[in-house]
Design an enzyme around this catalytic site. Structure first.
Site, PDB file in Angstrom:
ATOM      1  N   CYS A  93       0.830  -1.202   0.000  1.00 40.83           N
ATOM      2  CA  CYS A  93       0.000   0.000   0.000  1.00 40.83           C
ATOM      3  C   CYS A  93       0.872   1.262   0.000  1.00 40.83           C
ATOM      4  O   CYS A  93       1.578   1.521  -0.972  1.00 40.83           O
ATOM      5  CB  CYS A  93      -0.993  -0.035   1.159  1.00 40.83           C
ATOM      6  SG  CYS A  93      -2.357   1.155   0.981  1.00 40.83           S
ATOM      7  N   HIS A 148      -3.859  -4.861  -0.130  1.00 41.59           N
ATOM      8  CA  HIS A 148      -3.437  -5.403   1.169  1.00 41.59           C
ATOM      9  C   HIS A 148      -3.517  -6.931   1.126  1.00 41.59           C
ATOM     10  O   HIS A 148      -4.597  -7.497   1.317  1.00 41.59           O
ATOM     11  CB  HIS A 148      -4.339  -4.868   2.285  1.00 41.59           C
ATOM     12  CG  HIS A 148      -4.090  -3.445   2.636  1.00 41.59           C
ATOM     13  ND1 HIS A 148      -3.141  -3.065   3.554  1.00 41.59           N
ATOM     14  CD2 HIS A 148      -4.651  -2.303   2.164  1.00 41.59           C
ATOM     15  CE1 HIS A 148      -3.131  -1.739   3.657  1.00 41.59           C
ATOM     16  NE2 HIS A 148      -4.041  -1.258   2.818  1.00 41.59           N
ATOM     17  N   GLU A 161      -2.570  -8.999   3.323  1.00 43.30           N
ATOM     18  CA  GLU A 161      -2.933  -9.508   4.644  1.00 43.30           C
ATOM     19  C   GLU A 161      -4.432  -9.409   4.914  1.00 43.30           C
ATOM     20  O   GLU A 161      -4.933  -9.994   5.874  1.00 43.30           O
ATOM     21  CB  GLU A 161      -2.134  -8.776   5.734  1.00 43.30           C
ATOM     22  CG  GLU A 161      -2.576  -7.363   6.049  1.00 43.30           C
ATOM     23  CD  GLU A 161      -2.100  -6.304   5.066  1.00 43.30           C
ATOM     24  OE1 GLU A 161      -2.304  -5.109   5.372  1.00 43.30           O
ATOM     25  OE2 GLU A 161      -1.532  -6.646   4.013  1.00 43.30           O
TER      26      GLU A 161
END
Length: 209
Positions: free
Chosen positions: A82, A187, A189
């Site tokens: 990001c 992202h 994650e």
């Protein structure tokens, strides 16, 4: 044996979710801003949530700008996430600070247009442009990943694009890859199974060190 990966702490990252994602993917994440610890790890992850200028000031205050350049120069795998992607470029329309300048190009804001939501937030399809890159091993074309951003990178050299994403009528860079440097606008994650597979691919690259 879990692979030691430096997760950079400069007060601008969502460290908890990035830590858990890397841990699940087979890494031993080490949250640190110590040059010695970072350079001693097999790889480095630069997360980021927030604004360009405060992030660059924080990196420079900790001397992490030089450490990032040194780590990338060592040939060890580097992953930006990001804002951690955007900081690699020369400048941003979000602020006035100079970026790291490791990659040539600028960070730009999405153009306002009727019906277009800014920030670009939610799930969207990846258009893989370096489909054979090891970061994408097992990742399908048009795989869904999670984005939250109002700005996107505009590389001077389009050859470093590793993936694109379309928001409204704009198709922009979603990921870059150049040698051992990789960085993504989304992202991983927060991108469920696909995101964890991408992180696992990165950990696998780190395991070779």
């Amino acid at each position: 044996m879990a692979i030691p990966i430096a997760l950079i702490d400069y007060d601008m990252g969502n460290l908890h979710s990035a830590y858990k994602g890397l841990e699940i993917s087979g890494a031993k994440p080490i949250i640190t801003n110590s040059k010695e610890e970072i350079l001693g790890c097999a790889a480095m992850v630069l997360p980021g949530v927030g604004s360009f200028d405060p992030a660059m000031r924080a990196l420079r205050a900790h001397g992490l700008d030089e450490t990032i350049e040194q780590m990338i120069g060592s040939g060890k795998p580097f992953l930006g996430i990001c804002l951690g992607l955007q900081l690699l470029f020369e400048s941003s329309e979000e602020g006035s600070q100079k970026g790291l300048g490791i990659l040539k190009g600028k960070v730009r804001r999405f153009s306002s247009q009727p019906g277009l939501t800014i920030p670009h937030m939610g799930w969207n399809q990846l258009q893989l442009t370096q489909s054979e890159h090891p970061l994408w091993l097992g990742i399908a074309q048009k795989a869904q990943v999670y984005f939250v951003h109002s700005y996107y990178v505009d590389p001077s050299d389009p050859q470093i694009d590793a993936a694109k994403v379309t928001h409204g009528d704009q198709t922009v860079t979603a990921a870059v890859a150049l040698d051992n440097l990789m960085a993504v606008q989304f992202h991983p994650e927060k991108s469920a199974k696909t995101g964890l597979e991408i992180l696992a691919n990165f950990v696998n690259l780190a395991s070779k060190w």
